[in-house]
Design an enzyme around this catalytic site. Sequence first.
Site, PDB file in Angstrom:
ATOM      1  N   GLU A  38       0.820  -1.206   0.000  1.00  0.00           N
ATOM      2  CA  GLU A  38       0.000   0.000   0.000  1.00  0.00           C
ATOM      3  C   GLU A  38       0.862   1.268   0.000  1.00  0.00           C
ATOM      4  O   GLU A  38       0.544   2.235  -0.668  1.00  0.00           O
ATOM      5  CB  GLU A  38      -0.966   0.016   1.200  1.00  0.00           C
ATOM      6  CG  GLU A  38      -2.087  -0.991   1.106  1.00  0.00           C
ATOM      7  CD  GLU A  38      -2.973  -0.794  -0.133  1.00  0.00           C
ATOM      8  OE1 GLU A  38      -3.058   0.326  -0.655  1.00  0.00           O
ATOM      9  OE2 GLU A  38      -3.572  -1.785  -0.583  1.00  0.00           O
ATOM     10  N   TYR A 121      -7.064   5.889   4.304  1.00  0.00           N
ATOM     11  CA  TYR A 121      -7.149   4.868   3.261  1.00  0.00           C
ATOM     12  C   TYR A 121      -6.279   3.651   3.633  1.00  0.00           C
ATOM     13  O   TYR A 121      -6.743   2.509   3.607  1.00  0.00           O
ATOM     14  CB  TYR A 121      -6.732   5.432   1.883  1.00  0.00           C
ATOM     15  CG  TYR A 121      -6.474   4.291   0.944  1.00  0.00           C
ATOM     16  CD1 TYR A 121      -7.533   3.595   0.377  1.00  0.00           C
ATOM     17  CD2 TYR A 121      -5.169   3.829   0.716  1.00  0.00           C
ATOM     18  CE1 TYR A 121      -7.316   2.476  -0.402  1.00  0.00           C
ATOM     19  CE2 TYR A 121      -4.937   2.719  -0.062  1.00  0.00           C
ATOM     20  CZ  TYR A 121      -6.019   2.044  -0.620  1.00  0.00           C
ATOM     21  OH  TYR A 121      -5.799   0.928  -1.371  1.00  0.00           O
ATOM     22  N   ASP A 139     -10.842   5.367  -2.039  1.00  0.00           N
ATOM     23  CA  ASP A 139      -9.809   5.979  -2.870  1.00  0.00           C
ATOM     24  C   ASP A 139     -10.495   6.506  -4.138  1.00  0.00           C
ATOM     25  O   ASP A 139     -11.722   6.453  -4.256  1.00  0.00           O
ATOM     26  CB  ASP A 139      -8.684   4.971  -3.189  1.00  0.00           C
ATOM     27  CG  ASP A 139      -9.110   3.890  -4.181  1.00  0.00           C
ATOM     28  OD1 ASP A 139     -10.337   3.763  -4.438  1.00  0.00           O
ATOM     29  OD2 ASP A 139      -8.238   3.191  -4.705  1.00  0.00           O
TER      30      ASP A 139
END
Length: 347
Positions: A38, A121, A139
């Site tokens: 990520e 997020y 997102d």
Amino acid sequence: MQTKSEIFVEKIIAWYQVNQRKLPWRATKNPYYIWLSEIILQQTRVKQGLRYYQKFIETYPTLQDLANASESEVFRLWQGLGYYNRAKNMLATARYLCEHCEGKFPQTYKELLTLKGIGKYTAAAIASFAFNEQVAVLDGNVYRVLARYFGIYTDIASLQGEKEFRELAQSLVPTQASEYNQAIMEFGALQCTPQKPNCMFCPLQENCFAFAYQEQANLPVKISKLQMKERFFAYIVWHKDDKIAMKKRSEKDIWENLYDFELQEKNGLEELHSISTNEGTFLFHSDIFKHQLTHQRIFIRFFHFEATENSKIPHNLTWHTWEEIQHLPKPIVIVNYLQSLQKTKNL
Ligand code: SF4
């Protein structure tokens, strides 16, 4: 009969089971690998990110291996990805987790949010992908799919937009949170793309607002940030012996010659989450306020600290009693804040 939301969730998951790309971080529940992927994928395309992800897990197979690395080694491996702050925060978090949390990631969204470099997020991605927590990821892909399917015209760059979309996204997350969250993002990346979404062969076509009204090009709504500059102010309000430290603004900026507090300007809302200083004792912080000027939208949070004998307070601050402060010229947002503070804290 199924609701529009139920159809959405069911079809998105079914689509994903057939169409998902095989990516290594999807084949694991290891939060360290998911976190690495990520962080690498922020601002980076999947194809490029993949190479870096592989290099990182080969070089540092465990969180402890990463924590033991030097900053220059990590930076060398990071070369070409840019935004070096990501690598810096990553290393700081790895070291923190190894020193204070037995090398383990916290398992909840709330706890993950407290870690350096992990915003809403990323916290939601780790909590749901690794631990299946029912928390929505939000997102650009998710905003687009939701705005088009449900027909939502609220500006996704506004606070109201974030709130509205977050509530909707959260209401949709089923018990298979991990699979669903990955599915909706993949659907946005491959099917409901920004330009030329593949509506002809879309399983959501029948219930999709944008398809019915041919509004794909107008959704989601994003009002240009160029027209409206957003700024993020973290004010440090120093207290000592019934006095508060203020300063006169001298810079060529808004509120010239008015009085405010020590100001740290930040880069985003998530940086107003918390603040630390070695110079004093934390007392409390306010909510985040939004203050609208003609071309600027300012998000402000006040952090109150008690100064100690040894605190090094910036030299441009001066101490004032509550009485004196009433007579100083101040921006309206500070006047209002001090008034509310006076009521709630009995100052
Ligand atoms: S029909 Fe088109 S706009 Fe609607 S969800 Fe599918 S791809 Fe997106």
